[in-house]
Motif scaffolding. Structure first.
Motif, PDB file in Angstrom:
ATOM      1  N   GLY A 105     -40.869 -16.235  37.038  1.00 41.89           N
ATOM      2  CA  GLY A 105     -40.532 -17.736  37.155  1.00 41.89           C
ATOM      3  C   GLY A 105     -41.166 -18.464  38.159  1.00 41.89           C
ATOM      4  O   GLY A 105     -41.389 -17.827  39.093  1.00 41.89           O
ATOM      5  N   ASP A 106     -41.844 -19.815  38.064  1.00 45.41           N
ATOM      6  CA  ASP A 106     -42.464 -20.425  39.229  1.00 45.41           C
ATOM      7  C   ASP A 106     -42.079 -21.860  39.202  1.00 45.41           C
ATOM      8  O   ASP A 106     -42.219 -22.424  37.952  1.00 45.41           O
ATOM      9  N   SER A 107     -41.623 -22.469  40.201  1.00 43.26           N
ATOM     10  CA  SER A 107     -41.145 -23.869  40.137  1.00 43.26           C
ATOM     11  C   SER A 107     -41.239 -24.382  41.626  1.00 43.26           C
ATOM     12  O   SER A 107     -41.111 -23.642  42.649  1.00 43.26           O
ATOM     13  N   ALA A 108     -41.428 -25.784  41.577  1.00 47.24           N
ATOM     14  CA  ALA A 108     -41.641 -26.418  42.778  1.00 47.24           C
ATOM     15  C   ALA A 108     -40.797 -27.806  42.799  1.00 47.24           C
ATOM     16  O   ALA A 108     -40.850 -28.362  41.770  1.00 47.24           O
ATOM     17  N   ARG A 109     -40.352 -28.017  44.092  1.00 41.90           N
ATOM     18  CA  ARG A 109     -39.656 -29.294  44.079  1.00 41.90           C
ATOM     19  C   ARG A 109     -40.056 -30.282  45.529  1.00 41.90           C
ATOM     20  O   ARG A 109     -40.508 -29.313  46.462  1.00 41.90           O
ATOM     21  N   THR A 110     -39.955 -31.442  45.670  1.00 44.68           N
ATOM     22  CA  THR A 110     -40.114 -32.145  46.869  1.00 44.68           C
ATOM     23  C   THR A 110     -38.976 -32.801  47.142  1.00 44.68           C
ATOM     24  O   THR A 110     -38.387 -33.691  46.490  1.00 44.68           O
ATOM     25  N   PHE A 111     -38.500 -32.266  48.395  1.00 45.71           N
ATOM     26  CA  PHE A 111     -37.073 -32.933  49.010  1.00 45.71           C
ATOM     27  C   PHE A 111     -37.312 -33.951  50.190  1.00 45.71           C
ATOM     28  O   PHE A 111     -38.211 -33.529  51.052  1.00 45.71           O
ATOM     29  N   PRO A 112     -36.649 -34.770  50.124  1.00 47.07           N
ATOM     30  CA  PRO A 112     -36.394 -35.650  51.280  1.00 47.07           C
ATOM     31  C   PRO A 112     -35.553 -35.056  52.398  1.00 47.07           C
ATOM     32  O   PRO A 112     -34.685 -34.402  52.078  1.00 47.07           O
ATOM     33  N   VAL A 113     -35.945 -35.318  53.561  1.00 41.29           N
ATOM     34  CA  VAL A 113     -35.192 -34.936  54.664  1.00 41.29           C
ATOM     35  C   VAL A 113     -34.401 -36.075  55.415  1.00 41.29           C
ATOM     36  O   VAL A 113     -35.189 -36.902  56.060  1.00 41.29           O
ATOM     37  N   GLY A 114     -33.166 -36.297  54.882  1.00 42.32           N
ATOM     38  CA  GLY A 114     -32.467 -37.432  55.565  1.00 42.32           C
ATOM     39  C   GLY A 114     -33.061 -38.624  54.836  1.00 42.32           C
ATOM     40  O   GLY A 114     -33.454 -38.741  53.849  1.00 42.32           O
ATOM     41  N   LYS A 115     -33.195 -39.771  55.577  1.00 48.90           N
ATOM     42  CA  LYS A 115     -33.728 -40.984  55.130  1.00 48.90           C
ATOM     43  C   LYS A 115     -35.257 -41.001  55.295  1.00 48.90           C
ATOM     44  O   LYS A 115     -35.597 -40.710  56.530  1.00 48.90           O
ATOM     45  N   VAL A 116     -35.996 -41.274  54.248  1.00 51.54           N
ATOM     46  CA  VAL A 116     -37.314 -41.413  54.330  1.00 51.54           C
ATOM     47  C   VAL A 116     -38.088 -42.728  54.009  1.00 51.54           C
ATOM     48  O   VAL A 116     -37.006 -43.659  53.600  1.00 51.54           O
ATOM     49  N   SER A 117     -39.095 -42.820  54.234  1.00 48.28           N
ATOM     50  CA  SER A 117     -39.843 -44.014  54.055  1.00 48.28           C
ATOM     51  C   SER A 117     -40.052 -44.459  52.586  1.00 48.28           C
ATOM     52  O   SER A 117     -39.703 -43.523  51.473  1.00 48.28           O
ATOM     53  N   ASP A 118     -39.889 -45.766  52.199  1.00 45.36           N
ATOM     54  CA  ASP A 118     -40.098 -46.323  50.735  1.00 45.36           C
ATOM     55  C   ASP A 118     -41.123 -45.619  49.985  1.00 45.36           C
ATOM     56  O   ASP A 118     -41.339 -45.173  48.968  1.00 45.36           O
ATOM     57  N   GLU A 119     -42.450 -45.475  50.810  1.00 47.83           N
ATOM     58  CA  GLU A 119     -43.637 -44.926  50.332  1.00 47.83           C
ATOM     59  C   GLU A 119     -43.330 -43.364  49.770  1.00 47.83           C
ATOM     60  O   GLU A 119     -43.795 -42.927  48.878  1.00 47.83           O
ATOM     61  N   ALA A 120     -42.589 -42.518  50.532  1.00 49.22           N
ATOM     62  CA  ALA A 120     -42.453 -41.190  50.460  1.00 49.22           C
ATOM     63  C   ALA A 120     -41.432 -41.110  49.064  1.00 49.22           C
ATOM     64  O   ALA A 120     -41.773 -40.382  48.219  1.00 49.22           O
ATOM     65  N   LYS A 122     -41.243 -43.212  46.742  1.00 49.73           N
ATOM     66  CA  LYS A 122     -42.194 -43.584  45.561  1.00 49.73           C
ATOM     67  C   LYS A 122     -42.986 -42.235  45.482  1.00 49.73           C
ATOM     68  O   LYS A 122     -43.235 -42.029  44.075  1.00 49.73           O
ATOM     69  N   LEU A 123     -43.548 -41.800  46.226  1.00 52.46           N
ATOM     70  CA  LEU A 123     -44.249 -40.648  45.984  1.00 52.46           C
ATOM     71  C   LEU A 123     -43.763 -39.510  45.258  1.00 52.46           C
ATOM     72  O   LEU A 123     -44.114 -38.974  44.277  1.00 52.46           O
ATOM     73  N   ILE A 124     -42.531 -38.999  45.687  1.00 48.93           N
ATOM     74  CA  ILE A 124     -41.778 -37.972  44.986  1.00 48.93           C
ATOM     75  C   ILE A 124     -41.488 -38.551  43.686  1.00 48.93           C
ATOM     76  O   ILE A 124     -41.454 -37.567  42.867  1.00 48.93           O
ATOM     77  N   SER A 125     -41.123 -39.849  43.417  1.00 49.59           N
ATOM     78  CA  SER A 125     -40.697 -40.234  42.098  1.00 49.59           C
ATOM     79  C   SER A 125     -41.803 -40.104  41.072  1.00 49.59           C
ATOM     80  O   SER A 125     -41.539 -39.620  39.865  1.00 49.59           O
ATOM     81  N   VAL A 126     -42.869 -40.714  41.501  1.00 49.98           N
ATOM     82  CA  VAL A 126     -44.345 -40.665  40.615  1.00 49.98           C
ATOM     83  C   VAL A 126     -44.753 -39.180  40.440  1.00 49.98           C
ATOM     84  O   VAL A 126     -45.040 -38.845  39.312  1.00 49.98           O
ATOM     85  N   THR A 127     -44.638 -38.343  41.487  1.00 50.83           N
ATOM     86  CA  THR A 127     -45.132 -37.063  40.885  1.00 50.83           C
ATOM     87  C   THR A 127     -44.060 -36.288  40.065  1.00 50.83           C
ATOM     88  O   THR A 127     -44.568 -35.714  39.089  1.00 50.83           O
ATOM     89  N   GLU A 128     -42.889 -36.692  40.158  1.00 50.22           N
ATOM     90  CA  GLU A 128     -41.817 -35.899  39.193  1.00 50.22           C
ATOM     91  C   GLU A 128     -42.299 -36.738  37.772  1.00 50.22           C
ATOM     92  O   GLU A 128     -41.966 -35.974  36.583  1.00 50.22           O
ATOM     93  N   LYS A 129     -42.372 -37.938  37.554  1.00 46.37           N
ATOM     94  CA  LYS A 129     -42.627 -38.766  36.489  1.00 46.37           C
ATOM     95  C   LYS A 129     -43.915 -38.389  35.743  1.00 46.37           C
ATOM     96  O   LYS A 129     -44.181 -38.301  34.605  1.00 46.37           O
ATOM     97  N   SER A 130     -44.747 -37.999  36.488  1.00 45.79           N
ATOM     98  CA  SER A 130     -46.095 -37.404  36.169  1.00 45.79           C
ATOM     99  C   SER A 130     -46.003 -36.118  35.324  1.00 45.79           C
ATOM    100  O   SER A 130     -46.772 -35.976  34.172  1.00 45.79           O
ATOM    101  N   PHE A 131     -45.183 -35.344  35.829  1.00 42.34           N
ATOM    102  CA  PHE A 131     -44.709 -34.102  35.230  1.00 42.34           C
ATOM    103  C   PHE A 131     -44.106 -34.652  33.680  1.00 42.34           C
ATOM    104  O   PHE A 131     -44.389 -33.908  32.740  1.00 42.34           O
ATOM    105  N   ASN A 206     -51.363 -36.905  46.012  1.00 43.71           N
ATOM    106  CA  ASN A 206     -51.438 -37.487  47.585  1.00 43.71           C
ATOM    107  C   ASN A 206     -51.255 -39.112  47.470  1.00 43.71           C
ATOM    108  O   ASN A 206     -51.660 -39.829  46.619  1.00 43.71           O
ATOM    109  N   VAL A 207     -50.740 -39.436  48.797  1.00 45.77           N
ATOM    110  CA  VAL A 207     -50.774 -40.914  49.078  1.00 45.77           C
ATOM    111  C   VAL A 207     -52.061 -41.617  49.028  1.00 45.77           C
ATOM    112  O   VAL A 207     -52.557 -42.789  48.679  1.00 45.77           O
ATOM    113  N   GLY A 208     -52.944 -40.714  49.893  1.00 48.41           N
ATOM    114  CA  GLY A 208     -54.477 -41.297  49.912  1.00 48.41           C
ATOM    115  C   GLY A 208     -55.260 -40.776  49.159  1.00 48.41           C
ATOM    116  O   GLY A 208     -55.173 -40.924  47.863  1.00 48.41           O
TER     117      GLY A 208
END
Length: 248
Positions: A105-120, A122-131, A206-208
């Motif tokens: 099996g092979d899987s990955a996730r991106t997790f926030p550490v505590g409170k993160v920026s709005d940009e971060a 959005k990035l996490i959400s867009v990446t998941e929704k693109s999947f 990527n953001v940039g």
């Protein structure tokens, strides 16, 4: 060569996928400010081995960890370390595999550490929704290019970019099998999808700019411009109807 799995092989991959998914939950529960990436890695390895499986990544091509743990601008292949300590506001990508009775099996996730920026966030959400966009085309009769185009179009429409130097892949008895599954492409092009194929679909966003480079450790891939990056991956079985998530 693309390998079509039979029902027995798919059952083993479901078990490997379940262990992989649960290892990510172990990581999620460890992630907080002050924790080292090596601590997370050790917890995941202990869990995978307790389940009667082996960490797929450990020793793969010489990789020294159970999981790839990549912080902020590190896109993928971050080496777990006692010196890398998570801080409030970081985002951390955890990519892991478990091998059970010869199948991965092979899987990955991106997790926030505590409170993160709005940009971060959005990035996490867009990446998941693109999947999720890609999953609309992960079924027999479509082509690899349909998956890649779906990811790329969604990501770009949200103001981000997709990494082009690294791609998804087939998965099974080998951790990396054919075909490659890019997160970009032209709809209607590329290898055709057939029932029984098992693939790892993994948007890296990527953001940039999409450019990346490899650090001197020979593993860690970072954004060329130093911007944030997110990663989301699941192993998926192709069928004649809805795809089956093997690492849910």
């Amino acid at each position: 060569m693309i390998i079509i799995k039979n029902s027995e092989q798919l059952a083993l991959m479901k078990k490997a996928g379940k262990i992989t998914a649960e290892a990510l939950l172990v990581a999620r529960d460890c992630i907080r400010p002050g924790v080292s990436t090596k601590f997370i890695d050790r917890k995941m390895q202990t869990f995978i081995e307790k389940c009667g499986a082996e960490p797929s990544f450990l020793g793969y091509g010489g990789f020294p960890g159970c999981a790839c743990i990549s912080v902020n601008s590190t896109v993928i292949h971050g080496i777990p370390s006692d010196r890398v300590i998570l801080r409030e506001g970081d985002i951390v990508k955890v990519d892991v595999g478990a091998r059970f009775r010869g199948y991965n099996g092979d899987s990955a996730r991106t997790f926030p550490v505590g409170k993160v920026s709005d940009e971060a966030l959005k990035l996490i959400s867009v990446t998941e929704k693109s999947f999720e966009e890609a999953m609309r085309f992960a079924r027999a009769g479509y082509r690899v290019g349909d998956i890649g185009a779906a990811v790329e179009n969604f990501v770009i429409s949200n103001g981000f970019s997709v990494v082009r130097d690294y791609v998804g892949h087939g998965v099974g008895a080998e951790l990396h099998e054919e075909p490659e599954i890019p997160n970009f492409g032209r709809a209607g092009h590329g290898a055709r999808l057939y029932a029984g194929m098992t693939v790892a679909i993994e948007p890296m966003v990527n953001v940039g700019q999409p450019g990346v480079k490899v650090l001197g450790d020979g593993w860690s891939v970072v954004t060329a411009d130093g911007g944030l990056s997110a990663h989301y991956e699941n192993s998926v079985a192709i069928t004649d109807s809805d795809p089956i998530m093997l690492t849910e």
